[in-house]
Design a protein around this motif. Structure first.
Motif, PDB file in Angstrom:
ATOM      1  N   GLU A 261      38.951  40.719  53.373  1.00 35.24           N
ATOM      2  CA  GLU A 261      38.351  39.888  52.318  1.00 35.24           C
ATOM      3  C   GLU A 261      38.329  40.631  50.983  1.00 35.24           C
ATOM      4  O   GLU A 261      38.626  40.055  49.936  1.00 35.24           O
ATOM      5  CB  GLU A 261      36.934  39.472  52.722  1.00 35.24           C
ATOM      6  CG  GLU A 261      36.308  38.472  51.768  1.00 35.24           C
ATOM      7  CD  GLU A 261      34.952  37.981  52.257  1.00 35.24           C
ATOM      8  OE1 GLU A 261      34.121  37.681  51.383  1.00 35.24           O
ATOM      9  OE2 GLU A 261      34.726  37.891  53.478  1.00 35.24           O
ATOM     10  N   LEU A 262      38.019  41.908  51.014  1.00 33.33           N
ATOM     11  CA  LEU A 262      38.003  42.727  49.802  1.00 33.33           C
ATOM     12  C   LEU A 262      39.401  42.790  49.177  1.00 33.33           C
ATOM     13  O   LEU A 262      39.559  42.599  47.966  1.00 33.33           O
ATOM     14  CB  LEU A 262      37.507  44.142  50.116  1.00 33.33           C
ATOM     15  CG  LEU A 262      37.628  45.190  49.017  1.00 33.33           C
ATOM     16  CD1 LEU A 262      36.794  44.806  47.801  1.00 33.33           C
ATOM     17  CD2 LEU A 262      37.234  46.557  49.543  1.00 33.33           C
ATOM     18  N   ILE A 263      40.413  43.031  49.977  1.00 31.88           N
ATOM     19  CA  ILE A 263      41.779  43.135  49.466  1.00 31.88           C
ATOM     20  C   ILE A 263      42.253  41.788  48.926  1.00 31.88           C
ATOM     21  O   ILE A 263      42.933  41.727  47.895  1.00 31.88           O
ATOM     22  CB  ILE A 263      42.720  43.689  50.556  1.00 31.88           C
ATOM     23  CG1 ILE A 263      42.266  45.096  50.976  1.00 31.88           C
ATOM     24  CG2 ILE A 263      44.166  43.707  50.084  1.00 31.88           C
ATOM     25  CD1 ILE A 263      42.012  46.068  49.827  1.00 31.88           C
ATOM     26  N   ALA A 264      41.883  40.706  49.591  1.00 35.58           N
ATOM     27  CA  ALA A 264      42.226  39.371  49.082  1.00 35.58           C
ATOM     28  C   ALA A 264      41.556  39.133  47.734  1.00 35.58           C
ATOM     29  O   ALA A 264      42.185  38.610  46.800  1.00 35.58           O
ATOM     30  CB  ALA A 264      41.824  38.301  50.091  1.00 35.58           C
ATOM     31  N   LYS A 265      40.307  39.536  47.610  1.00 34.07           N
ATOM     32  CA  LYS A 265      39.587  39.354  46.345  1.00 34.07           C
ATOM     33  C   LYS A 265      40.261  40.138  45.221  1.00 34.07           C
ATOM     34  O   LYS A 265      40.430  39.628  44.104  1.00 34.07           O
ATOM     35  CB  LYS A 265      38.128  39.791  46.507  1.00 34.07           C
ATOM     36  CG  LYS A 265      37.302  39.559  45.275  1.00 34.07           C
ATOM     37  CD  LYS A 265      35.836  39.905  45.483  1.00 34.07           C
ATOM     38  CE  LYS A 265      35.076  39.658  44.182  1.00 34.07           C
ATOM     39  NZ  LYS A 265      33.670  40.012  44.290  1.00 34.07           N
ATOM     40  N   ILE A 266      40.656  41.359  45.501  1.00 33.09           N
ATOM     41  CA  ILE A 266      41.350  42.172  44.495  1.00 33.09           C
ATOM     42  C   ILE A 266      42.679  41.521  44.120  1.00 33.09           C
ATOM     43  O   ILE A 266      43.016  41.417  42.940  1.00 33.09           O
ATOM     44  CB  ILE A 266      41.546  43.618  44.999  1.00 33.09           C
ATOM     45  CG1 ILE A 266      40.190  44.331  45.066  1.00 33.09           C
ATOM     46  CG2 ILE A 266      42.517  44.381  44.099  1.00 33.09           C
ATOM     47  CD1 ILE A 266      40.230  45.686  45.757  1.00 33.09           C
ATOM     48  N   SER A 267      43.424  41.063  45.127  1.00 31.01           N
ATOM     49  CA  SER A 267      44.720  40.429  44.872  1.00 31.01           C
ATOM     50  C   SER A 267      44.568  39.192  44.000  1.00 31.01           C
ATOM     51  O   SER A 267      45.417  38.919  43.142  1.00 31.01           O
ATOM     52  CB  SER A 267      45.397  40.064  46.192  1.00 31.01           C
ATOM     53  OG  SER A 267      45.695  41.227  46.918  1.00 31.01           O
ATOM     54  N   LEU A 268      43.524  38.429  44.202  1.00 26.95           N
ATOM     55  CA  LEU A 268      43.277  37.237  43.385  1.00 26.95           C
ATOM     56  C   LEU A 268      42.772  37.589  41.988  1.00 26.95           C
ATOM     57  O   LEU A 268      42.990  36.833  41.035  1.00 26.95           O
ATOM     58  CB  LEU A 268      42.280  36.314  44.092  1.00 26.95           C
ATOM     59  CG  LEU A 268      42.800  35.651  45.365  1.00 26.95           C
ATOM     60  CD1 LEU A 268      41.660  34.993  46.135  1.00 26.95           C
ATOM     61  CD2 LEU A 268      43.887  34.644  45.035  1.00 26.95           C
ATOM     62  N   ALA A 269      42.119  38.734  41.848  1.00 26.00           N
ATOM     63  CA  ALA A 269      41.598  39.156  40.541  1.00 26.00           C
ATOM     64  C   ALA A 269      42.689  39.691  39.625  1.00 26.00           C
ATOM     65  O   ALA A 269      42.595  39.568  38.399  1.00 26.00           O
ATOM     66  CB  ALA A 269      40.507  40.213  40.732  1.00 26.00           C
ATOM     67  N   ILE A 270      43.731  40.285  40.188  1.00 23.08           N
ATOM     68  CA  ILE A 270      44.769  40.931  39.368  1.00 23.08           C
ATOM     69  C   ILE A 270      45.416  39.962  38.378  1.00 23.08           C
ATOM     70  O   ILE A 270      45.507  40.288  37.191  1.00 23.08           O
ATOM     71  CB  ILE A 270      45.783  41.671  40.260  1.00 23.08           C
ATOM     72  CG1 ILE A 270      45.109  42.933  40.828  1.00 23.08           C
ATOM     73  CG2 ILE A 270      47.048  42.025  39.482  1.00 23.08           C
ATOM     74  CD1 ILE A 270      45.939  43.683  41.861  1.00 23.08           C
ATOM     75  N   PRO A 271      45.862  38.767  38.775  1.00 21.91           N
ATOM     76  CA  PRO A 271      46.446  37.855  37.776  1.00 21.91           C
ATOM     77  C   PRO A 271      45.460  37.458  36.675  1.00 21.91           C
ATOM     78  O   PRO A 271      45.839  37.315  35.513  1.00 21.91           O
ATOM     79  CB  PRO A 271      46.881  36.638  38.595  1.00 21.91           C
ATOM     80  CG  PRO A 271      46.995  37.125  39.995  1.00 21.91           C
ATOM     81  CD  PRO A 271      45.988  38.228  40.124  1.00 21.91           C
ATOM     82  N   LYS A 272      44.197  37.289  37.034  1.00 21.62           N
ATOM     83  CA  LYS A 272      43.174  36.948  36.042  1.00 21.62           C
ATOM     84  C   LYS A 272      42.986  38.099  35.057  1.00 21.62           C
ATOM     85  O   LYS A 272      42.836  37.886  33.852  1.00 21.62           O
ATOM     86  CB  LYS A 272      41.859  36.599  36.731  1.00 21.62           C
ATOM     87  CG  LYS A 272      41.936  35.335  37.552  1.00 21.62           C
ATOM     88  CD  LYS A 272      40.646  35.094  38.318  1.00 21.62           C
ATOM     89  CE  LYS A 272      40.797  33.911  39.260  1.00 21.62           C
ATOM     90  NZ  LYS A 272      39.653  33.747  40.132  1.00 21.62           N
ATOM     91  N   LEU A 273      42.980  39.327  35.567  1.00 25.23           N
ATOM     92  CA  LEU A 273      42.863  40.493  34.694  1.00 25.23           C
ATOM     93  C   LEU A 273      44.068  40.599  33.773  1.00 25.23           C
ATOM     94  O   LEU A 273      43.920  40.876  32.576  1.00 25.23           O
ATOM     95  CB  LEU A 273      42.723  41.774  35.524  1.00 25.23           C
ATOM     96  CG  LEU A 273      41.375  41.986  36.196  1.00 25.23           C
ATOM     97  CD1 LEU A 273      41.464  43.094  37.241  1.00 25.23           C
ATOM     98  CD2 LEU A 273      40.329  42.322  35.161  1.00 25.23           C
ATOM     99  N   ALA A 274      45.264  40.382  34.319  1.00 25.86           N
ATOM    100  CA  ALA A 274      46.483  40.442  33.507  1.00 25.86           C
ATOM    101  C   ALA A 274      46.421  39.421  32.379  1.00 25.86           C
ATOM    102  O   ALA A 274      46.787  39.720  31.234  1.00 25.86           O
ATOM    103  CB  ALA A 274      47.712  40.213  34.380  1.00 25.86           C
TER     104      ALA A 274
END
Length: 115
Positions: A59-72
């Motif tokens: 769940e943590l890794i999925a959350k990070i993966s989903l956050a990366i495009p938003k951060l970009a």
């Protein structure tokens, strides 16, 4: 880990130019950028590398993966590279799992290695 530089940044013992933080992760500008925009996304839970992930981290890794495009997008990047170095032979120098977001002009020829 007491000697982990990223753990010290997470605890606030070492300053960092943060661009995002929540209860699970922190994102900050790399101190030694390989590109015009070079941000590290680090889970607050200390995990040595991708090789040390457990089922409980999914769940943590999925959350990070989903956050990366938003951060970009927040960083103004139309396109970007993401990179995770794993193990010493894979170029990992800080043994706390972290994701690189690299965008804009690359400053180093080997921006995909040893970062």
């Amino acid at each position: 880990m007491s000697d982990c530089i990223f753990c010290k940044i997470i605890k606030g013992d070492i300053p960092a130019n943060k661009v995002y933080e929540d209860q699970d992760m922190v994102a900050f500008h790399d101190a030694f950028p390989a590109a015009e925009t070079h941000v590290l996304v680090v889970p607050k839970k200390h995990i040595d590398s991708l090789n040390h992930l457990q089922e409980e981290d999914a769940e943590l890794i999925a959350k990070i993966s989903l956050a990366i495009p938003k951060l970009a997008e927040t960083l103004g990047l139309e396109g970007y590279k993401t990179l995770v170095n794993t193990g010493k032979a894979g170029g990992q120098s800080v043994f706390h799992l972290h994701y690189h977001i690299l965008g804009g002009k690359f400053l180093k020829k080997d921006a995909l290695q040893n970062t």
